[in-house]
Design an enzyme around this catalytic site. Structure first.
Site, PDB file in Angstrom:
ATOM      1  N   ASP A  73     -13.768  -3.105  -1.869  1.00 46.77           N
ATOM      2  CA  ASP A  73     -13.564  -2.803  -0.452  1.00 46.77           C
ATOM      3  C   ASP A  73     -14.914  -2.991   0.235  1.00 46.77           C
ATOM      4  OD1 ASP A  73     -10.910  -2.199  -0.862  1.00 46.77           O
ATOM      5  OD2 ASP A  73     -11.255  -0.055  -1.088  1.00 46.77           O
ATOM      6  N   ASP A 112       0.877  -1.172   0.000  1.00 47.78           N
ATOM      7  CA  ASP A 112       0.000   0.000   0.000  1.00 47.78           C
ATOM      8  C   ASP A 112       0.912   1.219   0.000  1.00 47.78           C
ATOM      9  OD1 ASP A 112      -2.480  -1.378   0.152  1.00 47.78           O
ATOM     10  OD2 ASP A 112      -2.163  -1.698   2.291  1.00 47.78           O
TER      11      ASP A 112
END
Length: 253
Positions: free
Chosen positions: A131, A12
């Site tokens: 998500d 990330d």
């Protein structure tokens, strides 16, 4: 032939550094993406996922320079996502060295993008990232979020997963937002719900904390398991995860 379970570290990236938090907040610096990519490649990762986590939120494209530097260091498939909004951007990422491209927010805004990418480059290039978080009032009990989990998309996760697969997604990256960074285990219920509805590969993400969490995700229906902080901060090594999968009778490379 049963395909081997893929173990995928996730980078990330925010402002050129790998970061990791809990539920996408309280981010901690975890190192240089290029250096970490090199380490994971040498340690036996099957693939690598690189997500520019602030790109969609900031309304910009993924940083190409870091992608190309990362791609030069690894010899395993590299998936890149973050702010991917059109076919031209996918083309640029593939030219920079990505093997697959992940789309999320832009595909929710305009689902035809999924079909456009699959038609032009083939569905093997396309990962649709979801998500997901628990939400009352949805059919499955889970809703889709966008902008790094900041906003509700007003979509049921299972319905969107089914639609994305029909439009041409080659794989689904299923990220359990409630479990993200908690190290309490993958959301098995979420994986099972999506697995029942789609035939494309499902990558489970969010919540890995111990080696035994990984076989549980695969038994729930995941084809690949993705983790970040447990690898970045040295809690687990890739070899330990593969050992745990193998000991559970699951095929690994």
């Amino acid at each position: 032939m049963t395909l081997a379970v893929r173990v995928i570290p996730c980078l990330d990236v925010d402002a050129g550094r790998v970061v990791k938090g809990i539920n996408f907040r309280e981010l901690r610096d975890a190192g240089d993406p290029v250096e970490l990519a090199k380490v994971y490649d040498s340690e036996g990762a099957d693939e690598l996922t690189f997500l520019d986590i602030s790109a969609s939120h900031e309304g910009r494209a993924t940083t190409m320079e870091i992608v190309s530097r990362t791609a030069e260091q690894v010899f395993i498939p590299l998936t890149v996502g973050g702010g991917v909004s059109d076919v031209g951007h996918v083309d640029a990422l593939l030219r920079a060295g990505a093997d697959k491209v992940a789309v999320n927010t832009a595909a929710i805004r305009r689902p035809e993008l999924v079909a456009e990418i699959a038609d032009r480059f083939g569905n093997q290039v396309l990962v649709v990232s979801l998500d997901a978080r628990r939400a009352a009032g949805t059919g499955s009990g889970f809703e889709v979020t966008t902008h790094g989990g900041r906003r509700s998309a007003g979509l049921d996760v299972v319905e969107w997963a089914r639609r994305a697969a029909e439009l041409g997604a080659g794989e689904l990256l299923l990220n359990a937002m409630d479990a993200d960074g908690t190290r309490e285990g993958f959301d098995v219920e979420l994986i099972e719900l999506v697995r029942r509805e789609v035939s494309v590969p499902v990558i489970a993400s969010g919540g890995a904390g111990r080696a035994e969490h990984f076989p549980a995700a695969v038994r729930a229906g995941a084809d690949a398991v993705l983790a970040a902080s447990v690898f970045h901060f040295g809690t687990l090594r890739i070899a330990e995860v593969k050992q745990s999968l193998g000991a559970a009778g699951l095929p690994v490379r």
